[in-house]
Design a protein around this motif. Structure first.
Motif, PDB file in Angstrom:
ATOM      1  N   GLU A 149       0.836  -1.204   0.000  1.00 55.68           N
ATOM      2  CA  GLU A 149       0.000   0.000   0.000  1.00 55.68           C
ATOM      3  C   GLU A 149       0.878   1.264   0.000  1.00 55.68           C
ATOM      4  N   ILE A 150       1.966   1.217   0.774  1.00 53.59           N
ATOM      5  CA  ILE A 150       2.889   2.364   0.805  1.00 53.59           C
ATOM      6  C   ILE A 150       3.490   2.563  -0.593  1.00 53.59           C
ATOM      7  N   GLU A 151       3.875   1.467  -1.217  1.00 50.92           N
ATOM      8  CA  GLU A 151       4.492   1.557  -2.550  1.00 50.92           C
ATOM      9  C   GLU A 151       3.487   2.063  -3.582  1.00 50.92           C
ATOM     10  N   ALA A 157       9.383   2.055  -4.662  1.00 54.06           N
ATOM     11  CA  ALA A 157       9.628   0.826  -3.917  1.00 54.06           C
ATOM     12  C   ALA A 157      10.112   1.189  -2.508  1.00 54.06           C
ATOM     13  N   VAL A 158       9.857   0.280  -1.545  1.00 57.54           N
ATOM     14  CA  VAL A 158      10.250   0.554  -0.154  1.00 57.54           C
ATOM     15  C   VAL A 158      11.742   0.873  -0.068  1.00 57.54           C
ATOM     16  N   ASP A 159      12.566   0.116  -0.789  1.00 55.99           N
ATOM     17  CA  ASP A 159      14.023   0.360  -0.784  1.00 55.99           C
ATOM     18  C   ASP A 159      14.346   1.777  -1.224  1.00 55.99           C
ATOM     19  N   GLU A 160      13.633   2.216  -2.259  1.00 58.74           N
ATOM     20  CA  GLU A 160      13.849   3.582  -2.773  1.00 58.74           C
ATOM     21  C   GLU A 160      13.457   4.625  -1.729  1.00 58.74           C
ATOM     22  N   ILE A 161      12.323   4.354  -1.067  1.00 56.23           N
ATOM     23  CA  ILE A 161      11.853   5.302  -0.034  1.00 56.23           C
ATOM     24  C   ILE A 161      12.916   5.435   1.056  1.00 56.23           C
ATOM     25  N   PHE A 162      13.451   4.288   1.503  1.00 55.71           N
ATOM     26  CA  PHE A 162      14.493   4.309   2.538  1.00 55.71           C
ATOM     27  C   PHE A 162      15.719   5.063   2.040  1.00 55.71           C
ATOM     28  N   ALA A 163      16.097   4.802   0.767  1.00 53.25           N
ATOM     29  CA  ALA A 163      17.304   5.440   0.225  1.00 53.25           C
ATOM     30  C   ALA A 163      17.116   6.952   0.095  1.00 53.25           C
TER      31      ALA A 163
END
Ligand SMILES: Nc1ncnc2c1ncn2[C@@H]1O[C@H](COP(=O)(O)OP(=O)(O)O)[C@@H](O)[C@H]1O
Ligand SMILES: O=C(O)C1=C[C@@H](OP(=O)(O)O)[C@@H](O)[C@H](O)C1
Ligand SMILES: [Mg+2]
Length: 311
Positions: A149-151, A157-163
């Motif tokens: 849902e976040i994505e 992507a979650v990884d991108e959000i973290f980065a």
């Protein structure tokens, strides 16, 4: 209004409340006087708005007529014996008991509203995604993966959000996603991310809008399941991985334990855990939704001895 007038108005109201409460209990002034140790004459003055009674004496009278002192000062009707007793009981009632009373009285209940919104929490490899999907299929509820849902909402992507935005950015999106899911679904099985418990505001939101179920497993099982999924990251060049995992589990244990329900997946096959989870959800749903009838209590008692526990 002058200060004197205001004070007189207040004493009139206070006196009237005492008088009504005493009359409702069917007590004479003499009886109240005997129990409270305050003279009948003084009680008459008080009831007529004449006596500026001391707090201590007023307390004695309120105890004699079984009316909580504070209700004599509030806008609500003074509570007489029975109502006061119910209110006293409610103050120490369980959420389920409060929900039952709310349902009977037709008051909207948070417990009732969220009875069909379940969120699975627990460390990585607990089985949130696997068991959540299985339980949702069986119960005919939609299954939602919080990260998906976040994505979907952020288009990243979650990884991108973290980065790009770091942990803080991810947590903000996580909270917004939780809120949206609660608004959009009356029935749902939601698999949260392992760290959803780390932000107090987010976790409070989760608790208020969903019934949380903690999926437990031992540190070994968490590690072995994640490795079996082909994710080598936890062990890659990190001999301390197991120690770290234990630490995370220990540090989060008290947080996960806030969940009102727990399903222990240790030493269980996937099939067994799936059945445990489904039974736990069915149990809770019956207990809350049947709360008006005694059936709710019966169902809860029947569930108490099972592998899953509603604490
Ligand atoms: N009793 C069990 N309950 C849940 N999962 C189990 C169990 N035993 C083994 N597994 C395996 O553990 C893994 C759990 O992973 P997953 O569902 O992705 O967890 P999470 O979403 O909590 O990170 C799956 O590969 C599943 O097949
Ligand atoms: O809460 C976190 O910080 C996260 C936990 C992980 O969740 P799982 O426990 O579902 O693997 C994963 O989604 C992501 O790296 C973010
Ligand atoms: Mg998962």
């Amino acid at each position: 209004m002058t200060r004197d007038n205001e004070a007189n108005g207040f004493l009139d109201e206070l006196g009237a409340k005492v008088k009504i409460a005493r009359a409702r209990r069917g007590m004479s002034r003499k009886l109240v006087s005997e129990i409270s140790g305050v003279s009948p004459r003084y009680i008459a003055q008080l009831e007529n708005g004449k006596g500026n009674i001391s707090v201590v004496l007023l307390r004695q009278i309120s105890q004699a007529i079984s009316v909580p002192l504070e209700t004599l000062f509030s806008d609500i009707e003074p509570m007489t014996g029975e109502i006061a007793q119910i209110v006293k009981k409610l103050q120490t009632a369980s959420p389920l008991e409060v929900a039952r009373v709310q349902t009977i009285l037709g008051v909207n209940s948070e417990e009732y509203d969220k009875a069909e919104r379940y969120v699975l929490i627990g460390l990585r490899g607990a089985g949130k995604s696997t068991l959540g999907r299985m339980a949702a299929r069986e119960l005919n509820y939609p299954f939602v993966e919080l990260n998906a849902e976040i994505e979907r909402q952020s288009g990243m992507a979650v990884d991108e959000i973290f980065a790009l935005y770091g942990q803080e950015g991810y947590r903000k999106l996580e909270k917004a996603a939780l809120d949206r899911i609660a608004c959009n679904y009356n029935q749902v099985v939601l698999a949260a991310a392992g760290g959803v418990v780390s932000e107090p505001e987010t976790y409070d939101l989760l608790m208020s809008k969903f019934v949380a179920i903690w999926l437990r497993a031992s540190p070994d099982e968490h590690m072995n399941r994640v490795l079996a999924q082909g994710d080598k990251r936890p062990m890659a060049d990190n001999p301390e991985a197991m120690e770290e995992l234990k630490e995370i589990l220990t540090s989060r244990e008290a947080l996960y334990a806030r969940a009102p329900m727990t399903v222990d997946t240790s030493d269980r096959s996937i099939e067994e855990s799936r059945n445990d989870l489904i039974a736990a959800i069915r149990c809770n749903r019956c207990a809350v939704l049947d709360s008006i009838e005694e059936g709710g209590a019966r169902v809860r008692d029947a569930c108490a001895g099972g592998r899953s526990a509603a604490s």
